[in-house]
Design an enzyme around this catalytic site. Structure first.
Site, short mmCIF file in Angstrom:
data_model
loop_
_atom_site.label_atom_id
_atom_site.label_comp_id
_atom_site.label_asym_id
_atom_site.label_seq_id
_atom_site.Cartn_x
_atom_site.Cartn_y
_atom_site.Cartn_z
N SER A 195 -10.32 -0.46 6.96
CA SER A 195 -9.53 -0.62 5.49
C SER A 195 -8.49 -2.01 4.73
CB SER A 195 -8.56 1.04 5.64
OG SER A 195 -9.23 2.32 5.61
N SER B 105 -9.86 1.81 2.59
CA SER B 105 -8.00 2.72 2.15
C SER B 105 -7.71 1.61 1.19
CB SER B 105 -7.77 4.10 3.14
OG SER B 105 -7.37 2.76 3.55
N LYS C 55 0.97 -1.16 -0.15
CA LYS C 55 -0.44 0.08 -0.41
C LYS C 55 0.90 1.44 0.20
CE LYS C 55 -4.24 1.69 2.67
NZ LYS C 55 -5.18 1.78 4.10
N1 LIG Z 1 -8.01 3.76 7.10
C1 LIG Z 1 -9.43 3.47 7.22
O1 LIG Z 1 -9.75 2.28 8.05
C2 LIG Z 1 -10.93 4.23 6.84
C3 LIG Z 1 -11.49 3.23 6.75
O2 LIG Z 1 -12.29 2.43 6.91
O3 LIG Z 1 -12.06 3.22 5.17
#
Ligand SMILES: NC(=O)CC(=O)O
Length: 411
Positions: free
Chosen positions: A155, A131, A62
């Protein structure tokens, strides 16, 4: 999807060489990356390392995680062309094991909520989530056998559920967040994406240096948790949870419908205060010097976060600590809980990365969460569940997720 365990078994048996295994990734990327857009940067010169247990294995990382010799751009024009000097420790651990970083996977800006250009491999008109959009899509599309992401709200688990990938958001700080752009220091957690739970277990074992055996507890006690405080799920998510409970019961588990302690609802509600208060400090430099270049949804959130008083943050942390204490009591009677991985299948369109409402509590509690993909499908889109074990029992979360995955495959 490309299974890490399968690739290594075929290398071990001589059916594949590390080079031919690596070529499977290159061929898959050549076939699908054009329509998926999972990578912010691809290393066209990447080759197998020639050593270690992961020799021949290509990994996506990532793009908020530092990689030496490659850009790390945080999904933001503010960091366009930024090249860290050193690898983040989680990248060093993968390279020490012989893996090759094939590229940087797309991230929402600073791992927040502004959508990326990445598409869902199961429905190109749907979001892959976020994300960790690129990592989930790259694994779900069969381009890489392993990818690294992070979770502050939902995310890792949510995009994995949307893209049909297995994933683990490990116990808080099991993997170092050193060299990972900070969003919220008491929430940010490094996680992994792979084709299945056995692949996750092998990768986590190699990266964390801890054994992750997949044999489940005898007669496991599993709580079904609907998190009513987070609102109703879509019918497909409810169906996935019901199916998971049935499959686990048929696999010998004791299934209990569990109503969580009231402190869980309070902690769930406090997550946003903790996250946004910490984000306003973690991103203070970007906010003070590049506010106009901050992605719109994140910019709005940071504007509001400026007004969060420290006292509110401290109150929120007290609520989180109370819930963590209660979680220890809850898990004294259970080996794991199972709950929704996301409110439903991946939403149509790209205006949102979806809703972390079923994920954020567990991120705050720091408990290990494993996405078991595709319990049901709706319109061809996978809908998963997450298996959650007590803090520091990552092996149990993986073993029970593996039990469910096997039961699903046999059904
Ligand atoms: N960074 C994250 O976890 C934000 C999300 O859940 O979209």
């Amino acid at each position: 999807m490309l299974s890490l365990v399968d690739l290594l078994a075929r290398i071990g048996s001589g059916a594949l060489t590390p080079e031919s295994a690596f070529r499977l990734t290159l061929e898959a990327i050549a076939m699908r990356e054009g329509e998926i857009g999972a990578f912010a940067h691809l290393d066209r010169d990447a080759r197998p390392s020639g050593r270690g247990p992961l020799n021949g294995i290509a990994v996506g990382v990532k793009d908020i995680i530092d990689t030496a010799g490659m850009p790390t751009e945080m999904g933001s024009p503010i960091y366009a062309g930024w090249r860290p000097k050193a690898d983040a420790p989680v990248v060093s651990a993968l390279k020490r094991a012989g893996a090759t970083v094939i590229g940087k996977t797309t991230t929402t800006a600073f791992a927040s909520v502004d959508p990326t250009r990445t598409r869902n491999p199961h429905g190109l008109s749907h979001t892959p989530g976020g994300s960790s959009a690129g990592s989930a899509a790259a694994v779900g599309a069969g381009m890489v056998p392993l990818a690294v992401g992070t979770q502050t709200g939902g995310s890792v688990i949510r995009p994995a559920a949307y893209c049909g990938a297995a994933a683990i958001k490990p116990s808080f700080r099991l993997l170092p967040t050193v060299g990972v752009k900070c969003f919220a220091w008491t929430l940010d957690t490094v996680g992994l994406f792979a084709a299945g739970t056995a692949d996750l277990a092998l990768a986590l074992e190699l990266v964390s240096g801890r054994p992750m055996p997949l044999d489940p507890p005898a007669r496991p006690r599993i709580g079904v948790v609907t998190q009513d405080f987070a609102g109703e799920p879509e019918p497909a998510a409810a169906a996935a949870l019901e199916r998971a409970a049935l499959l686990l019961s048929r696999s010998g588990a004791e299934i209990w419908d569990v109503k969580p302690p009231s402190s869980f609802a309070a902690a769930w509600a406090a997550h946003g205060t903790i996250q946004d208060f910490e984000a306003k400090h973690a991103l203070a430099w970007e906010y003070d010097h590049h506010r106009a270049e901050i992605a719109p949804l994140l910019g709005e959130a940071l504007d509001k976060a400026q007004a969060i008083p420290a006292a509110a943050y401290d109150d929120a942390r007290r609520l989180a600590n109370r819930a963590r204490r209660d979680a220890r009591e809850l898990f004294a009677e259970l080996d794991a809980v199972v709950t929704y991985a996301a409110p439903g299948p991946a939403p149509e369109g790209y205006g949102s990365t979806g809703d972390s409402r079923y994920n954020r509590l567990w991120t705050l509690l720091g408990t290990p969460c494993v996405n078991v993909p595709g319990l049901v499908r709706e319109g061809g889109l996978p809908v998963g569940v997450q298996v959650i074990a007590p803090f520091a029992r990552d092996g149990v979360a993986l073993a029970l997720a593996h039990l469910l995955e096997r039961a699903q495959a046999a059904s």
